[in-house]
Scaffold this motif. Structure first.
Motif, PDB file in Angstrom:
ATOM      1  N   ASN A 138       0.801  -1.232   0.000  1.00 24.22           N
ATOM      2  CA  ASN A 138       0.000   0.000   0.000  1.00 24.22           C
ATOM      3  C   ASN A 138       0.832   1.280   0.000  1.00 24.22           C
ATOM      4  N   SER A 139       1.957   1.270   0.716  1.00 27.30           N
ATOM      5  CA  SER A 139       2.749   2.491   0.822  1.00 27.30           C
ATOM      6  C   SER A 139       3.727   2.657  -0.329  1.00 27.30           C
ATOM      7  N   GLY A 140       4.033   1.586  -1.043  1.00 28.21           N
ATOM      8  CA  GLY A 140       4.975   1.655  -2.151  1.00 28.21           C
ATOM      9  C   GLY A 140       6.420   1.694  -1.667  1.00 28.21           C
ATOM     10  N   TYR A 141       7.343   1.443  -2.583  1.00 30.30           N
ATOM     11  CA  TYR A 141       8.770   1.405  -2.257  1.00 30.30           C
ATOM     12  C   TYR A 141       9.488   2.609  -2.851  1.00 30.30           C
ATOM     13  N   ALA A 142      10.463   3.102  -2.098  1.00 30.74           N
ATOM     14  CA  ALA A 142      11.268   4.226  -2.589  1.00 30.74           C
ATOM     15  C   ALA A 142      12.126   3.805  -3.774  1.00 30.74           C
ATOM     16  N   CYS A 143      12.507   2.518  -3.802  1.00 27.98           N
ATOM     17  CA  CYS A 143      13.336   2.014  -4.905  1.00 27.98           C
ATOM     18  C   CYS A 143      12.920   0.601  -5.266  1.00 27.98           C
ATOM     19  N   TRP A 158       5.690  -4.231 -15.068  1.00 23.25           N
ATOM     20  CA  TRP A 158       5.221  -5.204 -14.086  1.00 23.25           C
ATOM     21  C   TRP A 158       5.235  -4.680 -12.656  1.00 23.25           C
ATOM     22  N   THR A 159       6.056  -3.671 -12.380  1.00 20.82           N
ATOM     23  CA  THR A 159       6.240  -3.235 -10.989  1.00 20.82           C
ATOM     24  C   THR A 159       5.731  -1.830 -10.706  1.00 20.82           C
ATOM     25  N   SER A 160       5.142  -1.190 -11.678  1.00 23.12           N
ATOM     26  CA  SER A 160       4.729   0.204 -11.526  1.00 23.12           C
ATOM     27  C   SER A 160       3.825   0.412 -10.312  1.00 23.12           C
ATOM     28  N   HIS A 161       2.989  -0.574 -10.009  1.00 22.69           N
ATOM     29  CA  HIS A 161       2.042  -0.454  -8.888  1.00 22.69           C
ATOM     30  C   HIS A 161       2.733  -0.504  -7.529  1.00 22.69           C
ATOM     31  N   LEU A 162       4.018  -0.870  -7.513  1.00 22.34           N
ATOM     32  CA  LEU A 162       4.755  -0.978  -6.245  1.00 22.34           C
ATOM     33  C   LEU A 162       5.625   0.232  -5.955  1.00 22.34           C
ATOM     34  N   LEU A 163       5.686   1.186  -6.878  1.00 24.23           N
ATOM     35  CA  LEU A 163       6.574   2.332  -6.724  1.00 24.23           C
ATOM     36  C   LEU A 163       5.897   3.434  -5.918  1.00 24.23           C
ATOM     37  N   ALA A 164       6.613   3.944  -4.906  1.00 23.72           N
ATOM     38  CA  ALA A 164       6.105   5.082  -4.137  1.00 23.72           C
ATOM     39  C   ALA A 164       5.986   6.300  -5.054  1.00 23.72           C
ATOM     40  N   GLU A 165       5.272   7.312  -4.602  1.00 26.65           N
ATOM     41  CA  GLU A 165       4.959   8.474  -5.446  1.00 26.65           C
ATOM     42  C   GLU A 165       6.213   9.109  -6.045  1.00 26.65           C
ATOM     43  N   ILE A 208      21.053   1.967 -14.124  1.00 24.17           N
ATOM     44  CA  ILE A 208      20.113   2.854 -14.810  1.00 24.17           C
ATOM     45  C   ILE A 208      18.995   3.230 -13.829  1.00 24.17           C
ATOM     46  N   TYR A 209      18.894   4.517 -13.531  1.00 21.31           N
ATOM     47  CA  TYR A 209      17.815   5.025 -12.668  1.00 21.31           C
ATOM     48  C   TYR A 209      16.684   5.521 -13.568  1.00 21.31           C
ATOM     49  N   LEU A 210      15.470   5.153 -13.191  1.00 22.47           N
ATOM     50  CA  LEU A 210      14.296   5.587 -13.949  1.00 22.47           C
ATOM     51  C   LEU A 210      13.234   6.118 -12.999  1.00 22.47           C
ATOM     52  N   GLN A 211      12.411   6.996 -13.520  1.00 21.98           N
ATOM     53  CA  GLN A 211      11.299   7.510 -12.716  1.00 21.98           C
ATOM     54  C   GLN A 211      10.121   7.821 -13.637  1.00 21.98           C
ATOM     55  N   LYS A 212       8.955   7.974 -13.030  1.00 21.04           N
ATOM     56  CA  LYS A 212       7.792   8.393 -13.803  1.00 21.04           C
ATOM     57  C   LYS A 212       7.941   9.882 -14.128  1.00 21.04           C
ATOM     58  N   HIS A 213       7.489  10.250 -15.328  1.00 28.36           N
ATOM     59  CA  HIS A 213       7.531  11.655 -15.719  1.00 28.36           C
ATOM     60  C   HIS A 213       6.783  12.489 -14.685  1.00 28.36           C
ATOM     61  N   LYS A 214       7.386  13.615 -14.333  1.00 29.64           N
ATOM     62  CA  LYS A 214       6.737  14.515 -13.347  1.00 29.64           C
ATOM     63  C   LYS A 214       5.523  15.195 -13.981  1.00 29.64           C
TER      64      LYS A 214
END
Length: 214
Positions: A138-143, A158-165, A208-214
């Protein structure tokens, strides 16, 4: 401690020093105990294709340890497709202040991990037996961390639902994955990359570090 163990411990400490990472004698003992357990259980559980102790030290243990400085910003991490616990177990030994979840679908591998976590007394590790698509947090992971788990596209899908905001993915790769990055969905961007050179090895290593577009 026998001379062989002492030599191996000294070698590990020196190679970590070459990476700019200082480890204590206690940490080196725990890391080598983990490696010994991995190779022992491998005979029955098929945890790794590498069976030579020196190769396993360089290509498994040091490869995992090498990224420790690069996870500094993250307090909670999930190692997806962790297999025999790489890189999660070595990173947990070196970073007792961070929380690690190790996820794998293979019940033999998670059984090994639970036993190893218990024997090493790792209070900051949770072992999860599940498909990553089915696991919820529920809280998601920082990494969200992966090493030889899947393509980067599959990893983020596959893991997008586990990523914190404000979380990030961290993919451990060999040669810089130009083609994999080219197929990333539009909602995901590469925000940083790092090159790592392991002591006494010629193979390329990239983070490789990735993030969702702001």
């Amino acid at each position: 401690m026998d001379p062989t163990s002492t030599n191996q411990q000294n070698q590990l400490i020196e190679k970590c020093k070459a990476l700019g990472i200082a480890i204590t004698s206690e940490q080196s003992e725990r890391l080598l105990s983990y490696l010994a357990a991995l190779l022992k259980w491998n005979k029955a559980f098929n945890l790794t294709a590498i069976t030579n102790e020196q190769e396993a030290l360089d290509l498994h243990l040091l490869d995992s340890i090498s990224i420790s400085p690069f996870i500094e910003p993250f307090d909670s991490l999930i190692d997806v497709g962790t297999g025999g616990g790489l890189p999660g177990i070595p990173l947990a030994i070196l970073n007792p202040d961070k929380e690690f979840s190790l996820l794998d679908t293979n019940s033999k591998k998670t059984r090994f991990l639970k036993q190893t976590v218990y024997e090493l007394g790792l209070q900051n590790v949770q072992v999860i037996h599940s498909r990553v698509q089915d696991f919820e947090n529920n809280s998601g992971y920082a990494c969200i961390l992966s090493r030889a788990f899947a393509s980067i596209e599959d990893m983020v899908t596959w893991t997008s639902h586990l990523l914190a905001e404000d979380g990030q993915w961290l993919a451990m790769k060999g040669v810089y994955p130009v083609n994999e990055i080219a197929t990333l969905p539009d909602r995901v961007e590469v925000c940083r990359s790092e090159s790592i050179q392991l002591p006494s090895r010629s193979e390329e290593r990239h983070l490789i570090y990735l993030q969702k577009h702001k």
